[in-house]
Scaffold this motif. Structure first.
Motif, PDB file in Angstrom:
ATOM      1  N   HIS A 171       0.882  -1.253   0.000  1.00 38.96           N
ATOM      2  CA  HIS A 171       0.049  -0.134  -0.007  1.00 38.96           C
ATOM      3  C   HIS A 171       0.756   1.240   0.018  1.00 38.96           C
ATOM      4  CE1 HIS A 171      -3.688  -2.472   0.778  1.00 38.96           C
ATOM      5  NE2 HIS A 171      -4.332  -1.526   0.713  1.00 38.96           N
ATOM      6  N   ASP A 172       2.171   1.281   0.844  1.00 44.25           N
ATOM      7  CA  ASP A 172       2.776   2.235   0.879  1.00 44.25           C
ATOM      8  C   ASP A 172       3.496   2.528  -0.636  1.00 44.25           C
ATOM      9  OD1 ASP A 172       4.336   4.373   2.335  1.00 44.25           O
ATOM     10  OD2 ASP A 172       6.023   3.392   1.917  1.00 44.25           O
ATOM     11  N   GLU A 173       3.848   1.578  -1.292  1.00 47.61           N
ATOM     12  CA  GLU A 173       4.441   1.769  -2.490  1.00 47.61           C
ATOM     13  C   GLU A 173       3.382   2.197  -3.672  1.00 47.61           C
ATOM     14  OE1 GLU A 173       7.440  -1.205  -5.011  1.00 47.61           O
ATOM     15  OE2 GLU A 173       5.173  -2.004  -5.310  1.00 47.61           O
ATOM     16  N   ALA A 174       2.175   1.798  -3.341  1.00 48.13           N
ATOM     17  CA  ALA A 174       1.210   2.318  -4.376  1.00 48.13           C
ATOM     18  C   ALA A 174       0.987   3.873  -4.196  1.00 48.13           C
ATOM     19  CB  ALA A 174      -0.199   1.653  -4.072  1.00 48.13           C
ATOM     20  N   ARG A 175       1.121   4.049  -2.853  1.00 50.32           N
ATOM     21  CA  ARG A 175       0.704   5.699  -2.404  1.00 50.32           C
ATOM     22  C   ARG A 175       2.254   6.441  -3.067  1.00 50.32           C
ATOM     23  NH1 ARG A 175       3.282   8.957   0.492  1.00 50.32           N
ATOM     24  NH2 ARG A 175       4.604   7.112   1.452  1.00 50.32           N
ATOM     25  N   MET A 239      -8.657  -3.008  -2.606  1.00 49.07           N
ATOM     26  CA  MET A 239      -8.092  -3.145  -3.865  1.00 49.07           C
ATOM     27  C   MET A 239      -6.974  -2.259  -3.677  1.00 49.07           C
ATOM     28  SD  MET A 239      -9.843  -4.760  -6.210  1.00 49.07           S
ATOM     29  CE  MET A 239     -11.655  -5.384  -6.234  1.00 49.07           C
ATOM     30  N   VAL A 240      -5.918  -2.901  -4.243  1.00 44.44           N
ATOM     31  CA  VAL A 240      -4.563  -2.209  -4.029  1.00 44.44           C
ATOM     32  C   VAL A 240      -3.801  -2.511  -5.479  1.00 44.44           C
ATOM     33  CG1 VAL A 240      -3.609  -3.972  -3.093  1.00 44.44           C
ATOM     34  CG2 VAL A 240      -2.473  -1.952  -2.929  1.00 44.44           C
ATOM     35  N   ALA A 241      -3.200  -1.265  -6.179  1.00 44.31           N
ATOM     36  CA  ALA A 241      -2.427  -1.442  -7.390  1.00 44.31           C
ATOM     37  C   ALA A 241      -1.138  -2.028  -7.208  1.00 44.31           C
ATOM     38  CB  ALA A 241      -2.333  -0.212  -8.031  1.00 44.31           C
ATOM     39  N   VAL A 242      -0.643  -3.199  -7.832  1.00 47.48           N
ATOM     40  CA  VAL A 242       0.815  -3.700  -7.419  1.00 47.48           C
ATOM     41  C   VAL A 242       1.268  -3.648  -8.660  1.00 47.48           C
ATOM     42  CG1 VAL A 242       2.010  -5.644  -6.392  1.00 47.48           C
ATOM     43  CG2 VAL A 242      -0.333  -4.879  -5.456  1.00 47.48           C
ATOM     44  N   LEU A 243       2.792  -3.492  -8.564  1.00 51.40           N
ATOM     45  CA  LEU A 243       3.528  -3.518  -9.877  1.00 51.40           C
ATOM     46  C   LEU A 243       3.554  -5.180 -10.088  1.00 51.40           C
ATOM     47  CD1 LEU A 243       6.258  -1.074  -9.125  1.00 51.40           C
ATOM     48  CD2 LEU A 243       4.454  -0.628 -10.623  1.00 51.40           C
ATOM     49  N   PRO A 244       3.998  -5.504 -11.290  1.00 48.43           N
ATOM     50  CA  PRO A 244       4.156  -6.878 -11.581  1.00 48.43           C
ATOM     51  C   PRO A 244       5.220  -7.712 -10.817  1.00 48.43           C
ATOM     52  CG  PRO A 244       3.359  -5.896 -13.408  1.00 48.43           C
ATOM     53  CD  PRO A 244       3.520  -4.701 -12.598  1.00 48.43           C
ATOM     54  N   GLU A 245       6.252  -6.958 -11.044  1.00 51.32           N
ATOM     55  CA  GLU A 245       7.410  -7.400 -10.391  1.00 51.32           C
ATOM     56  C   GLU A 245       7.525  -7.314  -8.827  1.00 51.32           C
ATOM     57  OE1 GLU A 245       8.581  -2.976 -11.458  1.00 51.32           O
ATOM     58  OE2 GLU A 245       7.426  -4.596 -12.212  1.00 51.32           O
ATOM     59  N   SER A 246       6.856  -6.614  -8.134  1.00 53.32           N
ATOM     60  CA  SER A 246       6.571  -6.685  -6.882  1.00 53.32           C
ATOM     61  C   SER A 246       5.629  -7.812  -6.489  1.00 53.32           C
ATOM     62  CB  SER A 246       5.751  -5.509  -6.321  1.00 53.32           C
ATOM     63  OG  SER A 246       6.537  -4.241  -6.455  1.00 53.32           O
ATOM     64  N   PHE A 247       4.753  -8.404  -7.124  1.00 53.59           N
ATOM     65  CA  PHE A 247       3.762  -9.304  -7.051  1.00 53.59           C
ATOM     66  C   PHE A 247       4.456 -10.569  -7.211  1.00 53.59           C
ATOM     67  CE2 PHE A 247       0.862 -12.620  -8.038  1.00 53.59           C
ATOM     68  CZ  PHE A 247      -0.008 -12.558  -6.911  1.00 53.59           C
ATOM     69  N   THR A 248       5.198 -10.597  -8.435  1.00 50.85           N
ATOM     70  CA  THR A 248       5.982 -11.912  -8.726  1.00 50.85           C
ATOM     71  C   THR A 248       6.924 -12.209  -7.634  1.00 50.85           C
ATOM     72  OG1 THR A 248       7.208 -10.694 -10.234  1.00 50.85           O
ATOM     73  CG2 THR A 248       5.273 -11.818 -11.220  1.00 50.85           C
ATOM     74  N   ALA A 249       7.733 -11.391  -6.953  1.00 49.19           N
ATOM     75  CA  ALA A 249       8.612 -11.473  -6.153  1.00 49.19           C
ATOM     76  C   ALA A 249       8.381 -12.075  -4.762  1.00 49.19           C
ATOM     77  CB  ALA A 249       9.412 -10.200  -6.045  1.00 49.19           C
ATOM     78  N   LEU A 250       6.809 -12.006  -4.617  1.00 45.72           N
ATOM     79  CA  LEU A 250       6.174 -12.408  -3.375  1.00 45.72           C
ATOM     80  C   LEU A 250       6.234 -14.028  -3.369  1.00 45.72           C
ATOM     81  CD1 LEU A 250       3.368 -10.141  -3.112  1.00 45.72           C
ATOM     82  CD2 LEU A 250       5.291  -9.964  -1.658  1.00 45.72           C
ATOM     83  N   PRO A 251       6.619 -14.875  -2.244  1.00 47.44           N
ATOM     84  CA  PRO A 251       6.482 -16.165  -2.153  1.00 47.44           C
ATOM     85  C   PRO A 251       5.163 -16.727  -2.074  1.00 47.44           C
ATOM     86  CG  PRO A 251       6.943 -15.586  -0.203  1.00 47.44           C
ATOM     87  CD  PRO A 251       6.879 -14.198  -0.873  1.00 47.44           C
ATOM     88  N   SER A 252       4.940 -17.927  -2.936  1.00 43.93           N
ATOM     89  CA  SER A 252       3.694 -18.317  -2.987  1.00 43.93           C
ATOM     90  C   SER A 252       3.860 -20.060  -2.469  1.00 43.93           C
ATOM     91  CB  SER A 252       3.289 -18.789  -4.502  1.00 43.93           C
ATOM     92  OG  SER A 252       1.915 -19.579  -4.619  1.00 43.93           O
ATOM     93  N   THR A 253       2.894 -20.107  -1.287  1.00 41.76           N
ATOM     94  CA  THR A 253       3.047 -21.234  -0.294  1.00 41.76           C
ATOM     95  C   THR A 253       2.004 -22.011  -0.299  1.00 41.76           C
ATOM     96  OG1 THR A 253       2.486 -19.852   1.531  1.00 41.76           O
ATOM     97  CG2 THR A 253       4.981 -20.154   1.011  1.00 41.76           C
ATOM     98  N   LEU A 254       0.726 -21.795  -1.007  1.00 38.95           N
ATOM     99  CA  LEU A 254      -0.681 -22.308  -0.939  1.00 38.95           C
ATOM    100  C   LEU A 254      -0.764 -23.279  -2.007  1.00 38.95           C
ATOM    101  CD1 LEU A 254      -2.893 -19.403   0.196  1.00 38.95           C
ATOM    102  CD2 LEU A 254      -1.761 -21.121   1.710  1.00 38.95           C
ATOM    103  N   SER A 255      -1.234 -24.443  -1.723  1.00 38.12           N
ATOM    104  CA  SER A 255      -1.741 -25.464  -2.717  1.00 38.12           C
ATOM    105  C   SER A 255      -2.728 -24.571  -3.795  1.00 38.12           C
ATOM    106  CB  SER A 255      -2.375 -26.640  -2.389  1.00 38.12           C
ATOM    107  OG  SER A 255      -3.652 -26.426  -1.547  1.00 38.12           O
ATOM    108  N   ARG A 256      -2.953 -25.370  -4.828  1.00 38.69           N
ATOM    109  CA  ARG A 256      -3.887 -24.900  -5.866  1.00 38.69           C
ATOM    110  C   ARG A 256      -5.285 -24.721  -5.347  1.00 38.69           C
ATOM    111  NH1 ARG A 256      -2.820 -20.799  -9.418  1.00 38.69           N
ATOM    112  NH2 ARG A 256      -4.014 -21.081 -11.202  1.00 38.69           N
ATOM    113  N   ARG A 257      -5.685 -25.632  -4.892  1.00 40.27           N
ATOM    114  CA  ARG A 257      -7.062 -25.770  -4.195  1.00 40.27           C
ATOM    115  C   ARG A 257      -7.429 -24.848  -3.223  1.00 40.27           C
ATOM    116  NH1 ARG A 257     -10.793 -29.310  -5.093  1.00 40.27           N
ATOM    117  NH2 ARG A 257     -12.613 -29.676  -3.559  1.00 40.27           N
TER     118      ARG A 257
END
Length: 303
Positions: A171-175, A239-257
């Motif tokens: 949120h701070d980055e979006a601001r 809702m928050v606007a996120v740069l693609p590179e900021s989102f993809t850098a976040l870890p994903s730890t959940l199963s698809r389900r």
């Protein structure tokens, strides 16, 4: 009668949007007349007009249904805003905004009755429709590509769990980058569950779809839906606007389900940070939440 009221709402929205643009143009042109640029008072009024009126063009000229986000405004709210398109704008405007609206309506000689209060927002997610259940069981990602747009990249079709520090940083980055969606980080930090887990997924509306031109510049960020856990344990969305590179850098730890289940919950939760904050306002104090308002820092808004 409701059709006539809906038409009047759209006429009023068009009038108010025009009046807001006139005020914004006048205030923007005053920069050269103010020593050092715009005063804080002028900037506050510009922010007020932008927050109040950014939805009005869509009310005046409704967009076709947005296939990328079906069911994002389910149930009673959808019916209320269909009958009276100014329902959300009026009920979230606050006393100052409502006074501004009525002043311009009366100055234009219009006869207009404000819409009734918003229906009580459902707490928690709406139940899945049969179509949503089928899509869930087949493992289909719920964010659809609108006609005429390119699909989001594969790395965007993911839901990610975040801690409070991370969601506040986004949120701070979006601001800081003035992306237009997000901000309010000091308020958010004070009112989120400090140890809570929040969830985020790219979920752009058609008019915010990446690549859509805004002026001379195409949108280069992803509109994301966030499911937040507040300090009282309730889950609400924003809702928050996120740069693609900021989102993809976040870890994903959940199963698809797990991702599919939480994506439905995030997209079908009706209550948002604005409504939660409005109810919390009566008890909000530094000794309760640790939040001390500063100029330009306020609760996030959601359209």
């Amino acid at each position: 009668m409701s059709r006539r009221e809906a038409e009047l709402d759209r006429d009023v929205a068009a009038l108010l949007a025009a009046m807001a643009f006139i005020e914004i143009r006048h205030l923007a042109g005053s920069a050269g007349r103010e020593p050092g640029g715009h005063s804080e008072k002028t900037l506050d009024h510009l922010r007020f007009l932008a927050d109040l009126c950014h939805n009005l063009p869509g009310v005046a000229r409704p967009r076709p249904s947005t296939p990328s986000r079906p069911g994002a405004s389910p149930g009673s709210w959808r019916r209320a805003t269909a009958a009276r398109p100014m329902t959300w704008v009026w009920n979230t405007a606050g006393p100052k905004g409502q006074a501004w609206i009525m002043r311009h309506v009366e100055q234009a000689g219009r006869t207009w009755t404000p819409p009734p209060p918003l229906p009580e927002a459902r707490r928690g997610p709406s139940p899945m429709t049969p179509r949503q259940w089928v899509a869930f069981l087949l493992g289909r990602w719920p964010v659809r590509t609108p006609a005429g747009h390119r699909p989001l990249p594969t790395e965007a079709n993911v839901l990610k769990p975040l801690d409070t520090e991370t969601i506040c940083a986004l949120h701070d980055e979006a601001r800081r980058l003035r992306l237009g969606l997000g901000g309010g980080e000091p308020w958010l930090r004070a009112h989120l569950d400090r140890d809570g887990v929040h969830h985020l997924l790219p979920d752009p509306a058609a008019y915010y779809w990446p690549g859509t031109p805004v002026g001379d510049t195409p949108i280069g960020w992803w509109q994301c839906t966030a499911l937040l856990r507040m300090r009282d344990g309730e889950q609400v969305r924003t809702m928050v606007a996120v740069l693609p590179e900021s989102f993809t850098a976040l870890p994903s730890t959940l199963s698809r389900r797990q991702q599919l289940r939480l994506a439905h919950r995030a997209r079908s939760t009706e209550r948002d940070t604005y409504l939660w904050g409005r109810e919390h306002e009566a008890e909000c104090a530094p000794e309760v939440c640790g939040y001390v308002p500063e100029p330009g820092n306020s609760a996030p808004t959601t359209s």
